[in-house]
Scaffold this active site. Structure first.
Site, PDB file in Angstrom:
ATOM      1  N   GLN A 143       0.816  -1.205   0.000  1.00  0.00           N
ATOM      2  CA  GLN A 143       0.000   0.000   0.000  1.00  0.00           C
ATOM      3  C   GLN A 143       0.854   1.262   0.000  1.00  0.00           C
ATOM      4  OE1 GLN A 143      -3.060  -0.469  -0.550  1.00  0.00           O
ATOM      5  NE2 GLN A 143      -3.589   1.695  -0.638  1.00  0.00           N
ATOM      6  N   GLU A 144       1.984   1.217   0.678  1.00  0.00           N
ATOM      7  CA  GLU A 144       2.826   2.408   0.794  1.00  0.00           C
ATOM      8  C   GLU A 144       3.582   2.721  -0.488  1.00  0.00           C
ATOM      9  OE1 GLU A 144       3.247   4.622   3.088  1.00  0.00           O
ATOM     10  OE2 GLU A 144       2.166   3.779   4.793  1.00  0.00           O
ATOM     11  N   SER A 145       4.175   1.714  -1.103  1.00  0.00           N
ATOM     12  CA  SER A 145       5.120   1.984  -2.184  1.00  0.00           C
ATOM     13  C   SER A 145       4.969   1.101  -3.408  1.00  0.00           C
ATOM     14  CB  SER A 145       6.549   1.804  -1.650  1.00  0.00           C
ATOM     15  OG  SER A 145       6.774   0.433  -1.304  1.00  0.00           O
ATOM     16  N   TYR A 250      -6.929   3.245   3.356  1.00  0.00           N
ATOM     17  CA  TYR A 250      -5.627   2.641   3.626  1.00  0.00           C
ATOM     18  C   TYR A 250      -5.759   1.453   4.573  1.00  0.00           C
ATOM     19  CZ  TYR A 250      -0.783   2.494   5.421  1.00  0.00           C
ATOM     20  OH  TYR A 250       0.476   2.104   5.810  1.00  0.00           O
TER      21      TYR A 250
END
Length: 293
Positions: A143-145, A250
């Protein structure tokens, strides 16, 4: 209603499948393509000028331009063609493009491509050293990168786990890393270790509830705590009370990701509803085991 949702793959599809007793069986079913893309199909795709431009722009670290070019590569493709494109992107190390492309399929899915595990050795090491669920760490990084180690957000967050420089400096102090150099914040091994420590730090202080820890990772621990006012909430309901659209989305995606990554890792099936648990008010004692481990 549950039947209609359960055939999909998102957060609510998993909850719906669990509600009608289909989730465990569904997750054990083979869901990859019956025939992997042929070398000829991959070569034909790679020869296209727009694909060559995508790869060259990525090599030049012009990430935004490379992504825009790739949008035209995959626009209007069938499921089979999308899976060829996703595999080609994976082979080129364009993991964000691979994941996003595999996510676009409508009925023929390859979950090994949707839930790639590049840099697996670093995530396994970080999970073991920090005693945190590897599936959760992979879900966070996805999800972050999208596993792009060179990514830097507009706010200045860096690397696979999107660490802010002050956060990395704080983690280095907690770990006694006197050798820490801010220029190394994007180093894959260091970034995954520091991200795992930071996530575990708040997981321990937020009743070992992954939904709360994910909210803290995204929006800050103060906000995650402030969003615990009132009576205990079923986790799926609590998520809907998060007032920030970005954080609400998220948390859902990180927790759903963790279910699929657990499957890819061969872990026993733990329902999404169990991972969400029941979120107690701030300061309330809880005996819930909702870490998903």
């Amino acid at each position: 209603m549950y039947e209609g949702l359960a055939g999909d793959t998102h957060f609510y599809a998993l909850l719906a499948a669990e509600a009608i007793g289909r989730a465990g069986a569904k997750m054990r079913e083979p869901n990859g393509p019956s025939v992997p893309p042929s070398a000829e199909a991959l070569a034909a795709l790679g020869a296209k000028p727009e694909v060559r431009r995508t790869v060259k722009l990525a090599e030049l670290e012009l990430r935004a331009d490379s992504q825009r070019e790739w949008v035209y590569v995959v626009r209007g493709l069938s499921d089979d063609a999308l899976l060829v494109a996703a595999e080609y992107a994976r082979q080129q190390g364009l993991y964000d493009r691979a994941i996003n492309t595999a996510d676009r399929t409508a009925s023929r899915h390859d979950f090994a491509l949707r839930y790639l595990m590049p840099y697996r050795e670093h995530f396994a090491t970080a999970a073991r050293e920090q005693d945190v669920d590897e599936a959760l760490l992979l879900g966070l990084a996805r999800q972050e990168s999208r596993f792009n180690p060179g990514i830097v957000s507009s706010a200045g967050a860096v690397g696979l786990m999107q660490l802010m420089p002050p956060t990395a400096k704080w983690v280095a102090k907690q770990l006694g890393r006197n050798d820490y150099d801010p220029t190394r914040i994007g180093d894959i091994a260091l970034n995954t270790q520091f991200g795992a420590y930071y996530f575990k730090y708040w997981l321990e202080r937020l009743d070992r509830m992954p939904a709360l820890a994910a909210a803290a990772y995204n929006a800050g621990p103060g906000r995650a705590q402030a969003w615990r006012n009132g009576a205990p909430f079923e986790g799926a309901i609590w998520v809907e009370t998060i007032p920030f659209n970005e954080t609400r989305d998220y948390v859902k995606k990180v927790l759903a990701n963790s279910v699929y990554y657990a499957r890819e890792l061969g872990q026993p099936y733990v329902p999404l509803s169990a991972r969400l648990g029941t979120v107690p008010p701030r300061g309330a004692a809880t005996t819930l085991a909702a870490s998903g481990r």
